[in-house]
Design a protein around this motif. Structure first.
Motif, PDB file in Angstrom:
ATOM      1  N   LEU A  20     -76.485  33.458 133.530  1.00 10.01           N
ATOM      2  CA  LEU A  20     -77.435  32.250 134.124  1.00 10.01           C
ATOM      3  C   LEU A  20     -77.750  31.270 133.260  1.00 10.01           C
ATOM      4  O   LEU A  20     -77.665  29.977 133.609  1.00 10.01           O
ATOM      5  CB  LEU A  20     -78.869  33.037 134.363  1.00 10.01           C
ATOM      6  N   ARG A  21     -78.008  31.316 132.038  1.00  8.51           N
ATOM      7  CA  ARG A  21     -78.354  30.238 130.793  1.00  8.51           C
ATOM      8  C   ARG A  21     -77.202  29.393 130.707  1.00  8.51           C
ATOM      9  O   ARG A  21     -77.335  28.196 130.670  1.00  8.51           O
ATOM     10  CB  ARG A  21     -78.698  31.197 129.775  1.00  8.51           C
ATOM     11  N   THR A  22     -75.847  29.939 130.859  1.00  5.40           N
ATOM     12  CA  THR A  22     -74.800  28.980 130.913  1.00  5.40           C
ATOM     13  C   THR A  22     -74.501  28.302 131.632  1.00  5.40           C
ATOM     14  O   THR A  22     -74.268  27.361 131.469  1.00  5.40           O
ATOM     15  CB  THR A  22     -73.393  30.055 130.172  1.00  5.40           C
ATOM     16  N   ILE A  23     -74.766  28.803 133.003  1.00  8.50           N
ATOM     17  CA  ILE A  23     -74.684  28.066 134.205  1.00  8.50           C
ATOM     18  C   ILE A  23     -75.419  26.716 134.270  1.00  8.50           C
ATOM     19  O   ILE A  23     -75.213  25.866 134.674  1.00  8.50           O
ATOM     20  CB  ILE A  23     -74.408  28.964 135.327  1.00  8.50           C
ATOM     21  N   ARG A  24     -76.569  27.267 133.726  1.00  7.50           N
ATOM     22  CA  ARG A  24     -77.933  26.095 133.955  1.00  7.50           C
ATOM     23  C   ARG A  24     -77.251  24.901 132.720  1.00  7.50           C
ATOM     24  O   ARG A  24     -77.531  23.937 133.157  1.00  7.50           O
ATOM     25  CB  ARG A  24     -79.183  26.794 133.681  1.00  7.50           C
ATOM     26  N   TYR A  25     -77.025  25.343 131.783  1.00  9.46           N
ATOM     27  CA  TYR A  25     -76.629  24.469 130.867  1.00  9.46           C
ATOM     28  C   TYR A  25     -75.378  23.790 131.231  1.00  9.46           C
ATOM     29  O   TYR A  25     -75.528  22.558 131.155  1.00  9.46           O
ATOM     30  CB  TYR A  25     -76.080  25.267 129.420  1.00  9.46           C
ATOM     31  N   GLY A  27     -75.028  22.894 134.127  1.00  3.23           N
ATOM     32  CA  GLY A  27     -75.599  21.718 135.137  1.00  3.23           C
ATOM     33  C   GLY A  27     -76.347  20.542 134.149  1.00  3.23           C
ATOM     34  O   GLY A  27     -76.126  19.563 134.630  1.00  3.23           O
ATOM     35  N   GLU A  28     -76.873  21.090 133.316  1.00  2.00           N
ATOM     36  CA  GLU A  28     -77.765  20.032 132.336  1.00  2.00           C
ATOM     37  C   GLU A  28     -76.838  18.974 131.598  1.00  2.00           C
ATOM     38  O   GLU A  28     -77.140  17.920 131.661  1.00  2.00           O
ATOM     39  CB  GLU A  28     -78.462  20.617 131.251  1.00  2.00           C
ATOM     40  N   VAL A  29     -75.515  19.565 131.203  1.00  2.00           N
ATOM     41  CA  VAL A  29     -74.686  18.563 130.739  1.00  2.00           C
ATOM     42  C   VAL A  29     -73.724  17.893 131.714  1.00  2.00           C
ATOM     43  O   VAL A  29     -72.595  17.145 131.415  1.00  2.00           O
ATOM     44  CB  VAL A  29     -73.835  19.208 129.665  1.00  2.00           C
ATOM     45  N   ASP A  30     -73.928  18.076 132.950  1.00  2.00           N
ATOM     46  CA  ASP A  30     -73.369  17.411 134.006  1.00  2.00           C
ATOM     47  C   ASP A  30     -71.773  17.926 134.338  1.00  2.00           C
ATOM     48  O   ASP A  30     -71.116  17.121 134.629  1.00  2.00           O
ATOM     49  CB  ASP A  30     -73.393  15.870 134.265  1.00  2.00           C
ATOM     50  N   SER A  65     -63.746  20.931 123.597  1.00  2.00           N
ATOM     51  CA  SER A  65     -65.198  20.400 123.543  1.00  2.00           C
ATOM     52  C   SER A  65     -65.753  19.974 124.765  1.00  2.00           C
ATOM     53  O   SER A  65     -64.887  19.845 125.936  1.00  2.00           O
ATOM     54  CB  SER A  65     -65.160  19.055 122.613  1.00  2.00           C
ATOM     55  N   LEU A  66     -66.761  19.782 124.835  1.00  2.00           N
ATOM     56  CA  LEU A  66     -67.587  19.594 126.200  1.00  2.00           C
ATOM     57  C   LEU A  66     -66.932  18.221 126.823  1.00  2.00           C
ATOM     58  O   LEU A  66     -66.737  18.103 127.985  1.00  2.00           O
ATOM     59  CB  LEU A  66     -69.027  19.487 126.138  1.00  2.00           C
ATOM     60  N   ASP A  67     -66.752  17.079 126.002  1.00  2.00           N
ATOM     61  CA  ASP A  67     -66.160  15.825 126.244  1.00  2.00           C
ATOM     62  C   ASP A  67     -64.842  15.984 126.850  1.00  2.00           C
ATOM     63  O   ASP A  67     -64.580  15.524 127.898  1.00  2.00           O
ATOM     64  CB  ASP A  67     -66.263  14.923 124.875  1.00  2.00           C
ATOM     65  N   GLU A  68     -63.998  16.946 126.312  1.00  2.00           N
ATOM     66  CA  GLU A  68     -62.542  17.329 126.788  1.00  2.00           C
ATOM     67  C   GLU A  68     -62.720  17.939 127.986  1.00  2.00           C
ATOM     68  O   GLU A  68     -61.772  17.683 128.946  1.00  2.00           O
ATOM     69  CB  GLU A  68     -61.933  17.902 125.535  1.00  2.00           C
TER      70      GLU A  68
END
Length: 135
Positions: A20-25, A27-30, A65-68
């Motif tokens: 759940l934490r990962t899915i929410r995260y 979402g937080e980082v779009d 990475s998140l950006d990639e």
């Protein structure tokens, strides 16, 4: 038009194997924004959102990475959008091609690492077997 089936975050977590934490995260980082909210404020996701989470999940062990990841998702979104013009579509397809090449390279690297790990494990087994035989 049929209404999309909405799932709460717990069902999505169960289906994707993500916390759940990962899915929410995400979402937080779009990376994956819930498609809707319930009257009670619960995040609601569609099958498309689950597919998006699965894609992100597959990129993570390959070291993106998140950006990639965001860039790949933008390319996928752009290619599936009806209003993407032909030139932009060609550029996005080219970007996906570069991701495919990067994924292939990373898979080669992971295979080498796995081979080394298996070889190391086999050496340890042989060493242990040799000690047991001499005892």
């Amino acid at each position: 038009m049929a209404q999309a089936h909405h799932m709460r975050i717990g069902e999505v977590a169960e289906r994707t194997g993500l916390s759940l934490r990962t899915i929410r995260y995400y979402g937080e980082v779009d990376l994956v924004v819930p498609s809707a909210r319930s009257r009670g404020g619960y995040r609601l996701y569609t099958e498309t959102d689950v597919d998006r989470l699965q894609l992100i999940k597959r990129m993570k062990p390959l070291g993106f990475s998140l950006d990639e990841t965001r860039e790949l998702l933008a390319a996928v979104d752009g290619l599936s959008a009806d209003d993407t013009d032909e030139d932009e579509r060609a550029a996005l397809a080219e970007r996906l091609d570069s991701f495919e090449a990067a994924i292939a390279d990373r898979c080669v690297t992971l295979r080498r690492q796995l081979e080394m790990a298996e070889e190391f494990a086999e050496r340890l087994r042989r060493r242990r077997a040799g000690r047991a035989a001499s005892a």
